[in-house]
Design a protein around this motif. Structure first.
Motif, PDB file in Angstrom:
ATOM      1  N   VAL A  55     -43.503  93.337 -97.400  1.00 47.96           N
ATOM      2  CA  VAL A  55     -42.844  92.053 -97.654  1.00 47.96           C
ATOM      3  C   VAL A  55     -41.586  91.853 -96.821  1.00 47.96           C
ATOM      4  O   VAL A  55     -41.372  90.776 -96.255  1.00 47.96           O
ATOM      5  CB  VAL A  55     -42.515  91.913 -99.156  1.00 47.96           C
ATOM      6  N   MET A  56     -40.750  92.865 -96.712  1.00 48.42           N
ATOM      7  CA  MET A  56     -39.450  92.682 -96.068  1.00 48.42           C
ATOM      8  C   MET A  56     -39.548  92.278 -94.598  1.00 48.42           C
ATOM      9  O   MET A  56     -38.845  91.343 -94.189  1.00 48.42           O
ATOM     10  CB  MET A  56     -38.564  93.917 -96.260  1.00 48.42           C
ATOM     11  N   PRO A  57     -40.399  92.887 -93.771  1.00 48.83           N
ATOM     12  CA  PRO A  57     -40.498  92.389 -92.390  1.00 48.83           C
ATOM     13  C   PRO A  57     -40.943  90.932 -92.330  1.00 48.83           C
ATOM     14  O   PRO A  57     -40.471  90.158 -91.495  1.00 48.83           O
ATOM     15  CB  PRO A  57     -41.541  93.314 -91.748  1.00 48.83           C
ATOM     16  N   ARG A  58     -41.829  90.536 -93.241  1.00 50.82           N
ATOM     17  CA  ARG A  58     -42.301  89.150 -93.275  1.00 50.82           C
ATOM     18  C   ARG A  58     -41.163  88.186 -93.590  1.00 50.82           C
ATOM     19  O   ARG A  58     -40.988  87.173 -92.923  1.00 50.82           O
ATOM     20  CB  ARG A  58     -43.388  88.989 -94.339  1.00 50.82           C
ATOM     21  N   VAL A  59     -40.416  88.481 -94.653  1.00 46.98           N
ATOM     22  CA  VAL A  59     -39.362  87.560 -95.069  1.00 46.98           C
ATOM     23  C   VAL A  59     -38.234  87.535 -94.036  1.00 46.98           C
ATOM     24  O   VAL A  59     -37.639  86.478 -93.781  1.00 46.98           O
ATOM     25  CB  VAL A  59     -38.859  87.870 -96.502  1.00 46.98           C
TER      26      VAL A  59
ATOM     27  N   HIS B  66     -30.039  84.253-100.714  1.00 42.75           N
ATOM     28  CA  HIS B  66     -30.804  84.139 -99.474  1.00 42.75           C
ATOM     29  C   HIS B  66     -32.165  84.806 -99.690  1.00 42.75           C
ATOM     30  O   HIS B  66     -32.264  85.817-100.388  1.00 42.75           O
ATOM     31  CB  HIS B  66     -30.051  84.809 -98.323  1.00 42.75           C
ATOM     32  N   PRO B  67     -33.240  84.252 -99.118  1.00 42.40           N
ATOM     33  CA  PRO B  67     -34.579  84.831 -99.344  1.00 42.40           C
ATOM     34  C   PRO B  67     -34.688  86.326 -99.066  1.00 42.40           C
ATOM     35  O   PRO B  67     -35.374  87.042 -99.810  1.00 42.40           O
ATOM     36  CB  PRO B  67     -35.466  84.019 -98.401  1.00 42.40           C
ATOM     37  N   ALA B  68     -34.036  86.827 -98.034  1.00 45.20           N
ATOM     38  CA  ALA B  68     -34.126  88.261 -97.727  1.00 45.20           C
ATOM     39  C   ALA B  68     -33.474  89.097 -98.827  1.00 45.20           C
ATOM     40  O   ALA B  68     -34.057  90.083 -99.301  1.00 45.20           O
ATOM     41  CB  ALA B  68     -33.492  88.561 -96.376  1.00 45.20           C
ATOM     42  N   TRP B  69     -32.271  88.702 -99.206  1.00 39.03           N
ATOM     43  CA  TRP B  69     -31.598  89.434-100.287  1.00 39.03           C
ATOM     44  C   TRP B  69     -32.353  89.282-101.592  1.00 39.03           C
ATOM     45  O   TRP B  69     -32.498  90.234-102.352  1.00 39.03           O
ATOM     46  CB  TRP B  69     -30.166  88.933-100.468  1.00 39.03           C
ATOM     47  N   TRP B  70     -32.815  88.087-101.866  1.00 34.48           N
ATOM     48  CA  TRP B  70     -33.530  87.814-103.114  1.00 34.48           C
ATOM     49  C   TRP B  70     -34.799  88.659-103.201  1.00 34.48           C
ATOM     50  O   TRP B  70     -35.080  89.283-104.218  1.00 34.48           O
ATOM     51  CB  TRP B  70     -33.864  86.321-103.202  1.00 34.48           C
TER      52      TRP B  70
END
Length: 172
Positions: free
Chosen positions: A92-96, A126-130
């Motif tokens: 998920v993290m690389p995608r976001v 922020h979407p990444a932090w969230w």
């Protein structure tokens, strides 16, 4: 499979899958973020509950969200199928991060005319932090709901990797 919730953490691909399902199944797709944010400054739609209630009263729909607290139970009560993108953080993290960098650099207009900004990256919302901070919490919430007798009979399809989701989608 007529009233479908596509759930997972931010960046898991809910909207992408929901659009693909809409095309395959001929069901109307509603993007929850577009329903939730209705104006500048990420303002929240004051008619959200009424809007979601009206949209989910129909016989067929797809919504890409666990649901904000105001409408979560309503969505889960009315859905007949939950498609859970239960991907690990390493997926998920690389995608976001890619998505948020692209949106920030291109100044892509999002829900309610808003944009992701460089200063927005400093916010816990922020979407990444969230996505990072809510991964475990969301996972537990969805797991709990899929076992909750209030939402039975609710068909749940749980995918642990994008290739599993793609294989299932191809089989439709």
């Amino acid at each position: 499979m007529k009233r479908i919730l596509v759930v997972g953490v931010t960046g898991s691909g809910k909207s992408t899958l929901a659009r693909a399902l809409s095309n395959r199944l001929g069901l109307t797709y509603h993007e929850m973020d577009a329903l939730y944010f209705d104006g500048p400054g990420w303002s929240v739609n004051s008619e959200l509950v009424d809007d979601v209630s009206r949209l989910t009263a129909g016989s067929g729909w797809i919504i890409d969200s666990l649901g904000s607290p105001e409408v979560r139970d309503l969505l889960w009560d009315r859905a007949d199928t939950v498609i859970w993108l239960d991907y690990p953080k390493r997926v998920v993290m690389p995608r976001v991060l890619r998505r948020s960098v692209r949106r920030t650099v291109t100044r892509e207009v999002l829900f309610g005319g808003n944009r992701e900004t460089w200063t927005g990256w400093l916010s816990r919302e922020h979407p990444a932090w969230w996505s990072w901070s809510q991964h475990g919490t969301r996972r537990r919430e969805v797991a709990h709901r899929t076992r909750d007798p209030r939402f039975a009979p609710l068909d749940t399809l749980r995918f642990g990797h994008p290739r599993d989701t793609e294989a299932w989608l191809s089989s439709l």
